[in-house]
Design an enzyme around this catalytic site. Sequence first.
Site, PDB file in Angstrom:
ATOM      1  N   GLU A  43       0.587  -1.283  -0.254  1.00 22.48           N
ATOM      2  CA  GLU A  43      -0.298  -0.288  -0.076  1.00 22.48           C
ATOM      3  C   GLU A  43       1.094   1.437   0.006  1.00 22.48           C
ATOM      4  OE1 GLU A  43      -3.245   2.073   2.481  1.00 22.48           O
ATOM      5  OE2 GLU A  43      -2.027   0.140   3.643  1.00 22.48           O
ATOM      6  N   LYS A 116     -10.702   2.477  -2.048  1.00 23.37           N
ATOM      7  CA  LYS A 116     -10.285   1.569   0.056  1.00 23.37           C
ATOM      8  C   LYS A 116     -12.323   1.942   0.586  1.00 23.37           C
ATOM      9  CE  LYS A 116      -7.570   1.512   3.719  1.00 23.37           C
ATOM     10  NZ  LYS A 116      -6.530   1.956   4.539  1.00 23.37           N
ATOM     11  N   CYS A 153      -5.654  -3.134   3.061  1.00 24.33           N
ATOM     12  CA  CYS A 153      -5.344  -2.575   3.814  1.00 24.33           C
ATOM     13  C   CYS A 153      -6.715  -3.064   5.443  1.00 24.33           C
ATOM     14  CB  CYS A 153      -4.558  -1.404   4.187  1.00 24.33           C
ATOM     15  SG  CYS A 153      -3.190  -1.010   5.978  1.00 24.33           S
TER      16      CYS A 153
END
Length: 295
Positions: A43, A116, A153
């Site tokens: 990331e 995300k 994540c």
Amino acid sequence: MRNVTLAATQFACTWDRAGNVATAERLVRRAAAQGANVILLQELFETPYFCAVQKRSFYDLAAPVAGHPTVEHFRRLAAELNVVIPVSIYERAGEAFFNSVVVVDADGGVAGHYRKSHIPQFPGYEEKYYFSPGDTGFHKIPTAFGAMGIAICWDQWFPEAARALVLGGAEFLLYPTAIGSEPSDPSLDSMEHWRMVMRGHAAANMVPVVASNRIGLETTDGVSMSFYGSSFIAGPTGALAADADRQSEGVLTATFDLDRCRSERANWGTFRDRRPDLYTPLLTLDGQPRAARPA
């Protein structure tokens, strides 16, 4: 038989953006030389994890997807090596900012784009300051080597995201990550928990899972974080197929037969026996049907 070789990478990042991109390229080439078809980078690898603090000037790190220099760099590399590369970027879209992945296909084209969805906010992980919640939703991204499910994540802690991706047709799940020490509690080591939750996604959904995390000590405006690496690849029962240590730069690979995974997933019956009619509490924040809530 439809084999795919998946790769995870991990490395330390500095404020030399060109140097970080060069390191990522070197590891992609190494993974390709080992036979990898799909190569996951960590990331926000262009820079240190700037979200450790709230700093207005870091908004200048964001750029649009179209013409993004790092995306363009890896488009050329993917076409040269005939590999798929998910590229993590800080995206600016008009007046909005997203933590995004652009999936570069093996011909150098853009196969898909994910923003995300779950945005954390903790000391040392000040992401709500920098990112809006993603609006792309969870969807498979078809590539030359199979249908990918990508999440980023903090998304990896939510089983609903993994299940939605596999229900939508994803054949393997990839999680680019930046996680390490907790500035608010230096005694907390989340590494085993972090691995276990994603291995659970692999086992529950019976798909391979790849996680790539960064390594090294980073200090940003007085806030220090030690990233614990430990990148891994899990097979469709959750068993580790390959794993890295906490501090070494490296590449991991593992090969899976996607047709066999699909057959075993159908045979095991957990998707056949799902009861979505009973899962309506998942559509609420408090788990209560609207009729049961106080007026």
